[in-house]
Each structure stands twice: as structure tokens, then as C-alpha cells.
Design an enzyme around this catalytic site. Structure first.
Site, mmCIF file in Angstrom:
data_model
loop_
_atom_site.group_PDB
_atom_site.id
_atom_site.type_symbol
_atom_site.label_atom_id
_atom_site.label_comp_id
_atom_site.label_asym_id
_atom_site.label_seq_id
_atom_site.Cartn_x
_atom_site.Cartn_y
_atom_site.Cartn_z
ATOM 1 N N CYS A 4 -1.320 8.092 7.469
ATOM 2 C CA CYS A 4 -2.609 7.742 6.887
ATOM 3 C C CYS A 4 -3.557 7.247 7.983
ATOM 4 O O CYS A 4 -3.134 6.611 8.950
ATOM 5 C CB CYS A 4 -2.433 6.658 5.830
ATOM 6 S SG CYS A 4 -1.548 7.217 4.354
ATOM 7 N N CYS A 48 0.832 -1.197 0.000
ATOM 8 C CA CYS A 48 0.000 0.000 0.000
ATOM 9 C C CYS A 48 0.872 1.255 0.000
ATOM 10 O O CYS A 48 0.646 2.191 -0.776
ATOM 11 C CB CYS A 48 -0.926 -0.010 1.211
ATOM 12 S SG CYS A 48 -2.111 1.345 1.248
ATOM 13 N N CYS A 49 1.883 1.271 0.857
ATOM 14 C CA CYS A 49 2.804 2.405 0.905
ATOM 15 C C CYS A 49 3.552 2.556 -0.409
ATOM 16 O O CYS A 49 3.834 3.677 -0.853
ATOM 17 C CB CYS A 49 3.805 2.232 2.049
ATOM 18 S SG CYS A 49 3.121 2.480 3.698
ATOM 19 N N CYS A 105 7.408 3.896 6.018
ATOM 20 C CA CYS A 105 6.548 3.729 4.844
ATOM 21 C C CYS A 105 7.333 3.293 3.616
ATOM 22 O O CYS A 105 6.765 2.719 2.692
ATOM 23 C CB CYS A 105 5.792 5.026 4.553
ATOM 24 S SG CYS A 105 6.848 6.409 4.070
#
Length: 237
Positions: free
Chosen positions: A193, A111-112, A219
Site C-alpha cells: 500500500c 488497518c491491515c 500485513c
């Protein structure tokens, strides 16, 4: 790119002095990457004191707290920042790799990667130096930061706040009457986030609320091309 640049002239500097020194060398080839998080306004204020037109890169992952967007707008107006670049992930990558928007729960590294690492690589094209707000007191992989080094692309990387601790940050905010991120008063010491940030942490462990319960602490935007964390080096090679 900048392998022949002499980093020695910047050593021993911190805070606004380091920002000014790097700006003197690189001018519009210097960018600042900011999350507009809990402590971000300190470095943004230093940069604005040097040059309000310095490019500021904000990664809009599509997963931020709404408070961060509000805070970003407030700080941009307050400091008179003239070149804030809002960078978003590639829509095709998101549609293909995270169609349900739930990737952060199953593979936070992936996702990062699509929401931060890939977009930032493109955003930094053409820049020879970058400023980051990392600090040694945040611990883990950040515990050995020095003020100037190179990233995985050979780009000069300045860490003007590397030696700042929680007290120094608080003193700077008070001295310059800078507003905190609205989530700070709700117990958030570090803000990323919404999916991966929880209230919590402390002055000694501000990042405890990030990826809570996981081994993950970064991240990935501070990783080298080999996928490992970029370690700061005194000799800059």
C-alpha cells in the site's frame, strides 16, 4: 477440511512443478493470492502456464499505488488470466474503524486487519489450497519457509517460490520477457500500500521499504488463527 490430505507428494517440488502438482490435486479448489507487486508476475506466469482459469485473488485495499492497478490490468491481459477476483474491504468496517483513512499512521496492524485480513478470510471460503509468492530470501519471518504447509485454517498452502532468490527471479523475468512493476525502476524493491511503502530496499533486503522505521514486517494475511505467524512445517500438521 484437508487435514487428511497427504502433503508428501508435493515435497521436493518448486516453481511451476509445484503449482501443477497442487492444481492436479485440488483443481478449482486451489486459489492464488497475488499483490501484483514487484515480483508477482513470476508466480502468475507459472499459474497461467498450468491453468489460465485458476482463481487469482487480489486485495484492493483502497490504498494501492495507481501504478499497481495499471500493472494488474496489463498482466491480466498479457497472461490471459480468466478469473481475477478483486476483493475489497467491507465498507462498514472502513467507515466505522477508519473514517478519515488515516488508520495506517496510527495503528497499521488494525488497518491491515480491516483492509486485508478480514476480506481475504471471506475470499478464501470454499478453497482447500492456496498459492503464495513468499520467498525465503526476503528474510525475517520468511527465512524458514518450505514449499508446502498448512495455514491457520488447515488449508494447504503452497509456496512455489520459497527457494528462489533475487537472481532466480531476475532470470525468470528475462527468460519469459515479463514486464516489471512500473515502480521497480523508481527504486521500489517491494510494493504494498502507498501509505506504508517507501522506495528502497535491495536485492538482499527487498522488504526494507515496507513499514520503514517500524517493527512491523507482515500485513497479517500469513498469520494463524492464534494471531501468530504460520510457521511452515515439513510434516504439514
Amino acid at each position: 477440511m484437508t487435514r487428511d490430505h497427504d502433503l508428501a507428494r508435493h515435497r521436493g517440488l518448486e516453481g511451476e512443478a509445484l503449482v501443477a502438482s497442487l492444481h492436479s490435486d485440488f483443481g478449482n479448489r486451489l486459489a492464488l493470492v497475488s499483490s501484483f507487486g514487484s515480483e508477482s508476475v513470476v508466480l502468475l506466469h507459472m499459474a497461467a502456464c498450468v491453468d489460465q482459469a485458476m482463481p487469482v485473488i487480489f486485495l484492493d485495499t483502497g490504498k494501492h499505488f495507481w501504478h499497481t492497478g495499471y500493472y494488474r490490468s496489463r498482466i491480466v491481459d498479457l497472461l490471459g488470466l480468466k478469473d481475477v477476483r478483486i476483493i475489497r474491504p467491507d465498507a462498514g468496517d472502513v467507515a466505522r474503524l477508519d473514517p478519515k483513512g488515516s488508520l495506517s499512521g496510527t495503528d497499521p496492524d488494525a488497518c491491515c486487519d480491516i483492509r486485508k485480513v478480514r476480506p481475504l478470510e471471506g475470499a478464501l471460503e470454499g478453497f482447500d489450497a492456496v498459492l503464495s509468492g513468499r520467498k525465503r530470501y526476503h528474510g525475517a519471518s520468511r527465512g524458514d519457509l518450505v514449499s508446502v504447509s498448512r495455514d491457520g485454517k488447515g488449508r494447504v498452502k503452497g509456496e512455489p517460490l520459497a527457494g528462489y532468490d533475487a537472481r532466480a527471479i531476475a532470470d525468470y523475468l528475462k527468460q519469459h520477457d515479463l514486464p516489471p512493476h512500473p515502480l521497480v525502476e523508481q527504486g521500489y524493491f517491494s510494493i504494498g500500500c502507498a501509505d506504508c511503502t517507501r522506495a528502497g530496499g535491495s536485492a538482499d533486503e527487498p522488504r526494507a521499504g515496507r513499514w520503514a522505521g517500524q517493527d512491523k514486517t507482515e500485513c497479517g494475511i500469513h498469520l494463524g488463527t492464534d494471531g501468530r505467524l504460520v510457521r511452515t512445517q515439513q510434516n504439514g500438521v
